[in-house]
Enzyme design. Structure first.
Site, PDB file in Angstrom:
ATOM      1  N   PRO A   1       0.823  -1.212   0.000  1.00  0.00           N
ATOM      2  CA  PRO A   1       0.000   0.000   0.000  1.00  0.00           C
ATOM      3  C   PRO A   1       0.857   1.262   0.000  1.00  0.00           C
ATOM      4  O   PRO A   1       2.039   1.197   0.325  1.00  0.00           O
ATOM      5  CB  PRO A   1      -0.797  -0.091   1.305  1.00  0.00           C
ATOM      6  CG  PRO A   1      -0.494  -1.399   1.898  1.00  0.00           C
ATOM      7  CD  PRO A   1       0.672  -1.994   1.216  1.00  0.00           C
ATOM      8  N   PRO A   2       0.275   2.401  -0.351  1.00  0.00           N
ATOM      9  CA  PRO A   2       1.031   3.659  -0.387  1.00  0.00           C
ATOM     10  C   PRO A   2       1.585   4.022   0.985  1.00  0.00           C
ATOM     11  O   PRO A   2       0.959   3.752   2.003  1.00  0.00           O
ATOM     12  CB  PRO A   2      -0.016   4.703  -0.812  1.00  0.00           C
ATOM     13  CG  PRO A   2      -1.118   3.927  -1.424  1.00  0.00           C
ATOM     14  CD  PRO A   2      -1.112   2.579  -0.791  1.00  0.00           C
TER      15      PRO A   2
ATOM     16  N   LYS B   1       8.252   1.868   0.332  1.00  0.00           N
ATOM     17  CA  LYS B   1       8.837   1.162  -0.812  1.00  0.00           C
ATOM     18  C   LYS B   1       9.983   1.964  -1.415  1.00  0.00           C
ATOM     19  O   LYS B   1      11.067   1.438  -1.662  1.00  0.00           O
ATOM     20  CB  LYS B   1       7.755   0.898  -1.874  1.00  0.00           C
ATOM     21  CG  LYS B   1       6.650  -0.009  -1.373  1.00  0.00           C
ATOM     22  CD  LYS B   1       5.626  -0.308  -2.442  1.00  0.00           C
ATOM     23  CE  LYS B   1       4.817   0.905  -2.847  1.00  0.00           C
ATOM     24  NZ  LYS B   1       4.011   1.468  -1.748  1.00  0.00           N
TER      25      LYS B   1
ATOM     26  N   GLU C   1     -21.651   8.141  20.203  1.00  0.00           N
ATOM     27  CA  GLU C   1     -20.270   7.663  20.371  1.00  0.00           C
ATOM     28  C   GLU C   1     -20.142   6.770  21.600  1.00  0.00           C
ATOM     29  O   GLU C   1     -19.465   5.740  21.559  1.00  0.00           O
ATOM     30  CB  GLU C   1     -19.299   8.848  20.470  1.00  0.00           C
ATOM     31  CG  GLU C   1     -19.199   9.690  19.209  1.00  0.00           C
ATOM     32  CD  GLU C   1     -18.798   8.880  17.979  1.00  0.00           C
ATOM     33  OE1 GLU C   1     -18.062   7.883  18.114  1.00  0.00           O
ATOM     34  OE2 GLU C   1     -19.241   9.235  16.868  1.00  0.00           O
TER      35      GLU C   1
ATOM     36  N   HIS D   1     -21.342   3.281  20.813  1.00  0.00           N
ATOM     37  CA  HIS D   1     -20.307   2.431  20.207  1.00  0.00           C
ATOM     38  C   HIS D   1     -19.390   1.870  21.282  1.00  0.00           C
ATOM     39  O   HIS D   1     -19.125   0.679  21.353  1.00  0.00           O
ATOM     40  CB  HIS D   1     -19.433   3.251  19.247  1.00  0.00           C
ATOM     41  CG  HIS D   1     -20.056   3.556  17.924  1.00  0.00           C
ATOM     42  ND1 HIS D   1     -20.560   2.586  17.099  1.00  0.00           N
ATOM     43  CD2 HIS D   1     -20.229   4.736  17.265  1.00  0.00           C
ATOM     44  CE1 HIS D   1     -21.021   3.157  15.997  1.00  0.00           C
ATOM     45  NE2 HIS D   1     -20.833   4.467  16.079  1.00  0.00           N
TER      46      HIS D   1
HETATM   47  P1  ADP Z   1       5.924   4.402  -0.670  1.00  0.00           P
HETATM   48  O1  ADP Z   1       6.997   4.551  -1.686  1.00  0.00           O
HETATM   49  O2  ADP Z   1       5.708   2.993  -0.236  1.00  0.00           O
HETATM   50  O3  ADP Z   1       4.639   5.064  -1.015  1.00  0.00           O
HETATM   51  P2  ADP Z   1       7.699   6.014   0.817  1.00  0.00           P
HETATM   52  O4  ADP Z   1       8.929   5.216   0.791  1.00  0.00           O
HETATM   53  O5  ADP Z   1       7.639   7.144  -0.153  1.00  0.00           O
HETATM   54  O6  ADP Z   1       6.421   5.124   0.650  1.00  0.00           O
HETATM   55  O7  ADP Z   1       7.470   6.530   2.292  1.00  0.00           O
HETATM   56  C1  ADP Z   1       7.157   7.855   2.594  1.00  0.00           C
HETATM   57  C2  ADP Z   1       7.783   8.258   3.893  1.00  0.00           C
HETATM   58  O8  ADP Z   1       7.187   7.572   4.984  1.00  0.00           O
HETATM   59  C3  ADP Z   1       9.256   7.899   3.981  1.00  0.00           C
HETATM   60  O9  ADP Z   1      10.042   8.900   3.427  1.00  0.00           O
HETATM   61  C4  ADP Z   1       9.464   7.776   5.476  1.00  0.00           C
HETATM   62  O10 ADP Z   1       9.684   9.023   6.054  1.00  0.00           O
HETATM   63  C5  ADP Z   1       8.144   7.255   5.963  1.00  0.00           C
HETATM   64  N1  ADP Z   1       8.169   5.796   6.124  1.00  0.00           N
HETATM   65  C6  ADP Z   1       7.411   4.909   5.476  1.00  0.00           C
HETATM   66  N2  ADP Z   1       7.668   3.653   5.884  1.00  0.00           N
HETATM   67  C7  ADP Z   1       8.646   3.746   6.802  1.00  0.00           C
HETATM   68  C8  ADP Z   1       9.346   2.783   7.608  1.00  0.00           C
HETATM   69  N3  ADP Z   1       9.101   1.470   7.512  1.00  0.00           N
HETATM   70  N4  ADP Z   1      10.287   3.233   8.455  1.00  0.00           N
HETATM   71  C9  ADP Z   1      10.540   4.553   8.550  1.00  0.00           C
HETATM   72  N5  ADP Z   1       9.913   5.493   7.837  1.00  0.00           N
HETATM   73  C10 ADP Z   1       8.966   5.116   6.976  1.00  0.00           C
HETATM   74 ZN    ZN Z   2     -21.087   5.873  14.595  1.00  0.00          ZN
END
Ligand code: ADP
Ligand code: ZN
Ligand code: MG
Length: 604
Positions: free
Chosen positions: A205-206, A210, A428, A431
């Site tokens: 996921p985003p 990665k 709330e 829930h």
């Molecule tokens: P993706 O490419 O999967 O969308 P990114 O590598 O661009 O994600 O991550 C965005 C930012 O989130 C990174 O620059 C970092 O600051 C933070 N981040 C994401 N995952 C990690 C992780 N496992 N450890 C530390 N920082 C992370």
């Molecule tokens: Zn609700």
């Protein structure tokens, strides 16, 4: 369509550039400078001027009123300029006319040799040295875009990232370590005849890190990092994408061992079979074909490793995933509890934190967040500390920013009538109470009825004490009951229902449906897959895989499950009506209630 000419490599461009500069210097020297430099000039007295005039020696004359001088040339030496101070001589004009002198503009002021020859030369040389230097600098470090097409290839000699910068994601790191080792010493592998996969695909996921992981691989191996984003190809002219890919691989082969990283590969690597629009997909297809050709063409032993990232692996063209291409798939998942805590700590290192921060508590409140979210939470916390004029980030900064990041900024001035506020509070607490009373369900961490810009009116943060990978049938069912708890409280107290439960209804329905169609948790359908997930990472939309009659039965079953869970929630609230009132009153007064306060009131 012919493929366009290969973009020039930077080295060649540099040589062309040099030739152009040398030519320019030559031209200026041979053509312009003689124009500027009038070889000689001489100051003479007015008497001499008059004498020369009488002898018909003058050719051209310029009377410069502003400088109060007369500039003139002679018939003998056309190149020489004479100058004399002007004297008040009313007859001068007539005398000049008598001797057939031409009135003209003699340009310029007799200039000195320095300004006409040395200075331009110095400037030219200086300029070219400066340009060369800055070009070299850009070549050696930092990002540089090559060629003429739109997409940029970013080249970094050292990414500066290591695996220590990536918290959690141990499996992904483990899988990438072999690649690091290979890049360290490609010879070792070549000696045995082992061939590492040319490409690995980071899937997840985003915001899960990665891009960060790819950079860390290059950083760990101390090799250059070439990166390009698939989305940049989209806007390019026809043929440019393919040229860019060719360029990228040429650069990389020259610099091997190195990493080539293709981000968002799904934008060019989409399956080719979906109907191509008129010309629209041509460009993407060409780019993809070029990528496949290049991957097949280069020698895997050289030490070029191609990493690519995507959050939509299922739409990738099968050709990309064939052996010898991206045949290694590395899942990069959302972090678990321990992972979230570790990520928070990694990012907290760059921020001045109070010594008593409870990272575990923050991690527990952020189930489902990505690494990028967590990095954002730490930063938001630091911003809040600055806003309040403090020099350390405190626990409450982080807790506030959890809500900011996960639920949007607090809407301080939102107008909500007291009556609505009361309904929201009961909803709330409804829930939370249902959740707390079902032993298998997670206790609440915090409830707030401060509205968020995201549109949520209230917010109940549930916290799993331990991390769940599996949910049993009771837990799923209880979760549905908890989701119906808000509406159930409204019914019980106000004998009226509102639109405020729409999101709950959606979630409850989705869960109930999944119990039937995907989790095999009902007797009526046993373990039959009735739905398939199209997209695991984005949204997770599904499509039905059953007959119309079955679909109708599924709908009935969904209603049955949700209704029974709803009745269960109503029962729990009726039994605990006193607590419901007490807790809702407390929440109305304070607007926020923590998990501890909640349990304290519930258990007294
Ligand atoms: P993706 O490419 O999967 O969308 P990114 O590598 O661009 O994600 O991550 C965005 C930012 O989130 C990174 O620059 C970092 O600051 C933070 N981040 C994401 N995952 C990690 C992780 N496992 N450890 C530390 N920082 C992370
Ligand atoms: Zn609700
Ligand atoms: Mg990324």
């Amino acid at each position: 369509m012919n493929p366009p000419k290969k973009p020039r490599s930077p080295k060649k461009t540099l040589i062309y550039y040099y030739i152009i500069v040398l030519l320019a210097i030559f031209l200026v020297n041979s053509l312009l400078i003689p124009l500027f430099s009038t070889p000689e000039s001489e100051n003479v007295t007015y008497n001499t001027f008059i004498d020369m005039l009488q002898n018909d020696e003058l050719k051209e004359v310029e009377v410069r009123d502003q400088d109060n001088v007369i500039v003139f040339t002679t018939n003998d030496e056309a190149d020489k300029i004479y100058m004399t101070n002007r004297v008040d001589d009313p007859d001068l004009t007539n005398r000049l006319l008598d001797h057939d002198v031409v009135f003209t503009t003699i340009w310029p002021n007799p200039p000195s040799r320095f300004w006409t020859t040395i200075l331009p030369l110095v400037l030219m040389v200086g300029l070219s040295v400066w340009m060369f230097r800055s070009m070299q600098k850009r070549m050696n470090a930092g990002a540089m875009s090559f060629g003429k097409s739109g997409a940029k290839i970013y080249a970094e000699t050292e990414t500066g990232k290591t695996f220590a910068d990536v918290a959690g994601e141990d499996e992904a790191k483990e899988a990438l370590k072999e690649i690091v080792d290979f890049l360290h010493d490609p010879g070792k592998y070549a000696a045995i005849g082992a061939r590492l996969p040319k490409g690995a695909l980071l899937v997840g996921p985003p915001g899960t890190g990665k891009t960060l992981l790819a950079k860390a691989v290059a950083g760990e191996a101390h090799v250059p990092f070439f990166s390009i984003s698939g989305s940049e190809f989209v806007e390019m002219f026809v043929g440019m994408g393919a040229a860019k890919v060719r360029d990228l691989f040429k650069q990389a082969t020259e610099k091997a061992p190195c990493i080539v990283f293709i981000d968002e590969i799904d934008t060019i690597g989409k399956r080719r079979d979906n109907a191509a629009g008129v010309g629209g997909n041509d460009e993407r297809e060409q780019t993809l074909n070029q990528l496949l050709t290049e991957m097949d063409g280069f020698d895997g032993k050289k030490g070029v490793v191609i990493l690519a990232a995507t959050n939509r692996p299922e739409i990738l063209d099968k050709a990309l995933l064939r052996p010898g291409r991206f045949d290694r798939r590395i899942p990069v998942e959302l972090p678990d509890l321990a992972g979230r805590e570790a990520i928070l700590k990694v990012h907290a290192k760059n921020v001045k934190m109070a010594p008593d921060i409870d990272y575990n508590a923050v991690a527990r409140a952020t189930a489902g967040s990505s690494g990028a979210d967590l990095a954002n939470i730490v930063n938001e916390g630091a911003l809040r500390a600055v806003r309040q004029g403090r020099s350390l980030v405190r626990q409450d900064d982080l807790e506030e920013s959890v809500e900011v990041v996960l639920a949007g900024y607090q809407r301080k001035n939102a107008v909500i009538s007291p009556k609505e506020k009361k309904i929201i509070a009961y909803h709330e607490v409804g829930h939370a109470l249902v959740a707390a009373k079902q032993t298998d369900s997670a206790p609440v961490h915090k409830i707030t009825i401060i509205p968020r810009t995201s549109g949520a009116l209230g917010y109940t943060m549930q916290v799993d004490e331990g991390e769940h990978v599996l949910m049993n049938r009771d837990e799923v069912y209880n979760k549905i009951a908890t989701l119906t708890g808000g509406r159930a409280a409204e019914e019980l107290i106000f004998n009226q229902i509102t639109t405020g439960a729409s999101n709950d209804i959606e979630q409850a329905t989705r869960l109930a449906r999944a119990m039937i169609t995907r989790y095999g948790m009902t007797n009526s359908f046993d373990m039959v897959a009735l739905e398939t997930v199209n997209n695991q990472y984005l949204g997770g939309d599904t499509s039905l895989a059953c007959s119309q009659e079955t679909a109708a039965k599924i709908d009935e079953e969904v209603v049955r499950i949700v209704r029974s869970a709803h009745e269960k929630a109503q029962g729990i609230l009726k039994e605990n009506a006193a607590k419901l009132n007490e807790l809702a009153q407390y929440l109305l007064e304070r607007e926020t209630i923590t998990g501890e306060e909640f349990m304290e009131i519930l258990n007294r």
